[in-house]
Design an enzyme around this catalytic site. Structure first.
Site, short mmCIF file in Angstrom:
data_model
loop_
_atom_site.label_atom_id
_atom_site.label_comp_id
_atom_site.label_asym_id
_atom_site.label_seq_id
_atom_site.Cartn_x
_atom_site.Cartn_y
_atom_site.Cartn_z
N ASP A 38 -26.52 18.87 35.03
CA ASP A 38 -25.90 18.94 36.35
C ASP A 38 -26.76 18.26 37.43
OD1 ASP A 38 -24.60 20.74 34.68
OD2 ASP A 38 -24.19 22.17 36.29
N HIS A 66 -25.09 17.93 40.93
CA HIS A 66 -24.59 18.68 42.08
C HIS A 66 -24.96 18.10 43.45
CE1 HIS A 66 -22.42 21.86 40.19
NE2 HIS A 66 -23.42 22.20 39.40
N ASP A 108 -20.72 17.68 36.39
CA ASP A 108 -21.15 18.38 37.60
C ASP A 108 -22.00 17.47 38.49
OD1 ASP A 108 -19.67 20.49 36.74
OD2 ASP A 108 -21.28 21.96 36.83
N ASP A 153 -20.43 18.80 44.36
CA ASP A 153 -20.44 20.19 44.86
C ASP A 153 -21.86 20.76 45.03
OD1 ASP A 153 -17.74 20.53 45.17
OD2 ASP A 153 -17.42 21.50 43.23
N ARG A 154 -21.97 21.73 45.89
CA ARG A 154 -23.18 22.49 46.20
C ARG A 154 -24.21 21.69 47.00
NH1 ARG A 154 -22.92 27.32 43.46
NH2 ARG A 154 -24.15 28.00 45.24
N ASN A 201 -17.08 20.96 34.84
CA ASN A 201 -16.05 21.84 35.41
C ASN A 201 -15.90 21.65 36.91
OD1 ASN A 201 -18.66 23.11 35.49
ND2 ASN A 201 -17.66 24.95 36.24
N HIS A 202 -16.92 21.06 37.56
CA HIS A 202 -16.80 20.82 39.00
C HIS A 202 -16.03 19.54 39.30
CE1 HIS A 202 -19.04 23.96 41.20
NE2 HIS A 202 -19.55 24.17 39.99
N HIS A 239 -20.21 19.20 28.50
CA HIS A 239 -20.69 19.89 29.70
C HIS A 239 -20.92 21.39 29.46
CE1 HIS A 239 -21.48 20.97 33.78
NE2 HIS A 239 -20.55 21.90 33.73
N ARG A 281 -17.42 34.34 33.48
CA ARG A 281 -17.09 33.36 34.52
C ARG A 281 -15.60 33.36 34.85
NH1 ARG A 281 -20.77 28.58 35.06
NH2 ARG A 281 -22.25 28.57 33.35
N HIS A 340 -24.39 22.81 32.45
CA HIS A 340 -23.53 23.91 32.93
C HIS A 340 -24.26 25.16 33.39
CE1 HIS A 340 -19.69 25.73 33.51
NE2 HIS A 340 -19.64 26.47 32.42
#
Lengths: 315, 377
Positions: A51, A53, A79, A82-83, A111-112, A172, A219, A246
């Protein structure tokens, strides 16, 4: 016509990329991604990354430490967005590199990379803030739908006769109870928003855990899978390793199940708050593993040139 | 003419502004369906209205305006991450669980009880509990600037002022001359700088708001953590010496000893906030020892007291206090993308309780608290 080398330089220097260029890059990279199969076959040596991010500055450190594209070959396990505060730039850089050097960088969906998740976790807001409209978010989401789901890294030493397998499955999230053989992934119609259940969802959402068999994931998407599932999958597919991302790992990477699976995490000091180190997995021609650790580029949250509030706490 | 505030004033101001973080976090988690509390919205509206009234361009007014705008913009409320909403939910229900045990135990006994919330800021807990309990007295203490703001919000809102039973004269008086002090039927808002130990002592021993014999719950929700550790001992010991039967509840950050804790300290330092108690009490064990130290102190009271201490980190509280149905509801509200991050974050906050009561009295609240699951007790 966009000058891709110039765009790459712009991003590396934290400069704004015009919306028209983003649109063109997104369209062009789709033409490359559409040709890639759901599970790409890749040959080592390669650097496998977890990831990111939106931590652009840390991604630049990652490239500095492990070799620039195209000198080194990379596989990113999703990923990208995001974040972090630089999701737009991070994703643009990765797809620009993909456009420029399609055989030297591979991108797998996380998944993002999804419309619904990016609306909650920052990428949507970031696009709106930086471009004044959600067009850029829309262009990027279309690219998300074309990203492949996984990769297989095969060793040039293709003996595999000792029954230990000779390949690395890269994904992922993890395994799915619906997927026994890698070949089954090839039948998924991937060009859509990540579904809430089913094989495609599981591959992007599942986690390994100390469970005797498939279990419900806390989750709310994907499954938990244990050593048995991993052993069976490796054996059935003649592989020796599952490399996945992940999950935040404070030490950057973590091997499980006698080294049958590894989690790689490449976002140091995740969310400018977690204090973790990051890692990449370097795989050589003989599928030997070697981990490269790295720290956050920005130690001082205040140095982040962003209007975003700094990491949040309970005050 | 503007004068620059001295560093101590700046520090105090930064600490006061953390109240807006807490309030906006509560509003965000209400909007997402984690919590329900209609008073929070009234407070946010009240504070925003107050913002329009703030005149003058002094440094402190400007920074207050900035803090309010920054915290209550649509953007800032919308952009709270699920992990923050969940943590806000958790701290609220964890303390509410304790309050509920306290109120229920005293209701069973049909005895009058009191809650003293220190550094209450714009917390709305008082309104929720006063509304349904006439045996309860709720006292809130904070910096004068904070109580002034709170008083102005309360007197400016009919529903809020009726919950605390203010007379029209009291409302009129506070509206015309802001004192930062309100006295309703069962509610008292008092300005108090917690670091002035003598002021607390005077208040506890001579104010008509306080009944030293009544069972008392003292709440410090992210308050004592901003104060010098030694002073926090003094504060808690004053409560111990003035109140016969009481419990002190702390919610605060722990875990300085790892990289997450170090990053937390440095990130908050950027905002001009320091967390002295995090340095002194970085583990649940050290929090336990700290409270034990306070509750077992011998003081000049004639009665002998029994005492107990309970501590858990918030991850333990979530896993053990939140029912399966409730945690399923919470998980459905927003998809939590990163469980490890949640575990990490929630392990860096703790809930700690220290209680003392005279040996000749049965303390039902004590038993109810002991019946909850704790990491250390």
């Amino acid at each position: 016509m966009v000058d891709i080398d110039r765009t790459i330089e712009l991003i590396k220097n934290s400069k704004h990329v015009p919306e028209e260029d983003v649109k063109e890059i997104c369209q062009k990279v789709q033409e490359i991604l559409i040709e890639e199969s759901n599970v790409q076959l890749i040959y080592p040596p390669i650097v496998v990354c977890g990831d990111i991010h939106g931590q652009l500055h840390d991604l630049l450190i990652l490239f500095e430490k492990n070799g620039q594209v195209p000198n080194s070959k990379y596989l990113f396990l999703g990923d990208f967005v995001d974040r972090g505060f630089y999701s737009v730039e991070t994703f643009l850089l990765l797809i620009s590199l993909k456009l420029r050097y399609p055989d030297r960088i591979y991108l797998v969906r996380g998944n993002h990379e999804s419309r619904s998740i990016t609306m909650v976790y920052g990428f949507y807001d970031e696009c709106l803030r930086k471009y004044g409209s959600v067009n850029v978010w829309r262009y990027c989401c279309e690219v998300f739908d074309y990203l492949s789901l996984g990769a297989l890294i095969y060793g040039s030493n293709s003996s595999g006769g000792d029954g230990t397998g000779n390949g690395v499955f890269c994904i992922h999230g993890g395994l799915s109870p619906y997927i026994e053989y890698v070949d089954q992934i090839k039948h998924i119609d991937r060009k859509k928003e990540v579904p809430h259940e089913g094989a495609m969802c599981d591959l992007l959402w599942s986690d390994p855990d100390d469970v005797p068999a498939w279990a419900v994931s806390p989750r709310g998407a994907g499954y938990l899978f244990g050593e048995n599932e991993v052993k069976k999958f490796l054996y059935s597919n003649k592989l020796n390793l599952i490399a996945r991302a992940h999950q935040l790992v404070m030490e950057g990477y973590k091997e499980l199940f006698n080294g049958g699976l590894v989690t790689v995490w490449s976002a140091p000091n995740y969310c400018y708050r977690c204090g973790n180190v990051a890692a990449v997995l370097r795989i050589d021609d003989y599928l030997n593993r070697d981990y490269g650790l790295f720290d956050a580029a920005i130690k001082d949250v205040d140095a982040i040139p962003s209007k975003n509030p700094a990491a949040e706490y309970f005050l | 003419m503007n004068t620059l505030p001295n560093p101590a004033e700046l520090r105090d101001r930064n600490v006061r502004h953390t109240d807006f973080d807490a309030l906006s976090s509560r509003l965000a988690s209400i909007k997402k369906g984690y919590l329900s509390d209609r008073y929070v919205e009234m407070f946010v509206e009240g504070i925003k209205t107050n913002l329009l009234r703030i005149q003058g361009r002094s440094g402190s007014n400007l920074s207050l305006k900035r803090a309010i705008r920054g915290n209550f913009s649509e953007q800032s409320l919308h952009s709270k991450f699920p992990i923050i909403n969940r943590g806000t939910y958790l701290r609220t229900v964890a303390i509410d669980t304790i309050v509920s045990k306290f109120v229920d135990a005293n209701q069973r006994n049909n005895s009058h009880c009191q809650i003293i919330s220190i550094g209450a800021g714009s917390d709305t807990r008082a309104f929720k509990w006063l509304k349904s309990n006439d045996q309860l007295t709720y006292v809130e203490a904070d910096f004068l600037d904070s109580t002034k703001l709170k008083a102005s919000v309360i007197v400016g809102n009919q529903q809020l002022s009726s919950v605390v039973s203010l007379t029209p004269e009291q409302i009129e008086q506070e509206l015309s001359e802001s004192s930062g002090e309100l006295h309703g039927k069962n509610y008292h808002l008092v300005p108090l700088d917690l670091r002035q130990i003598d002021d607390i002592k005077n208040f506890l021993s001579s104010s008509s708001c306080i009944d030293p014999q009544a069972p008392t719950l003292i709440i410090s929700e992210c308050v004592l953590c901003y104060i010098d550790s030694q002073v926090t001992y003094d504060i808690m010991r004053v409560f111990k010496s003035c109140l016969q039967r009481a419990a002190v509840v702390l919610y605060e950050p722990i875990g300085l000893n790892d990289s997450f804790g170090k990053v937390m300290v440095s990130n908050l330092k950027q905002r001009g906030i320091s967390l002295p108690t995090l340095q002194s009490f970085p583990t649940i064990e050290s929090q336990q020892a700290r409270l034990m130290d306070v509750v077992s102190t011998d003081d000049d009271k004639k009665v002998t007291t029994e005492h107990r201490v309970f501590v858990s980190d918030m991850n333990f509280v979530y896993d053990n206090w939140v029912s399966t149905t409730e945690s399923a509801r919470i998980s459905r509200l927003e998809l939590l993308d990163e469980l490890e991050e949640w575990i990490l974050l929630s392990k860096h906050y703790c809930l700690a309780i220290g209680t003392w009561w005279p040996t000749n009295i049965d303390e039902p609240f004590q038993e109810d608290i002991a019946a909850l699951k704790w990491q250390l007790c």
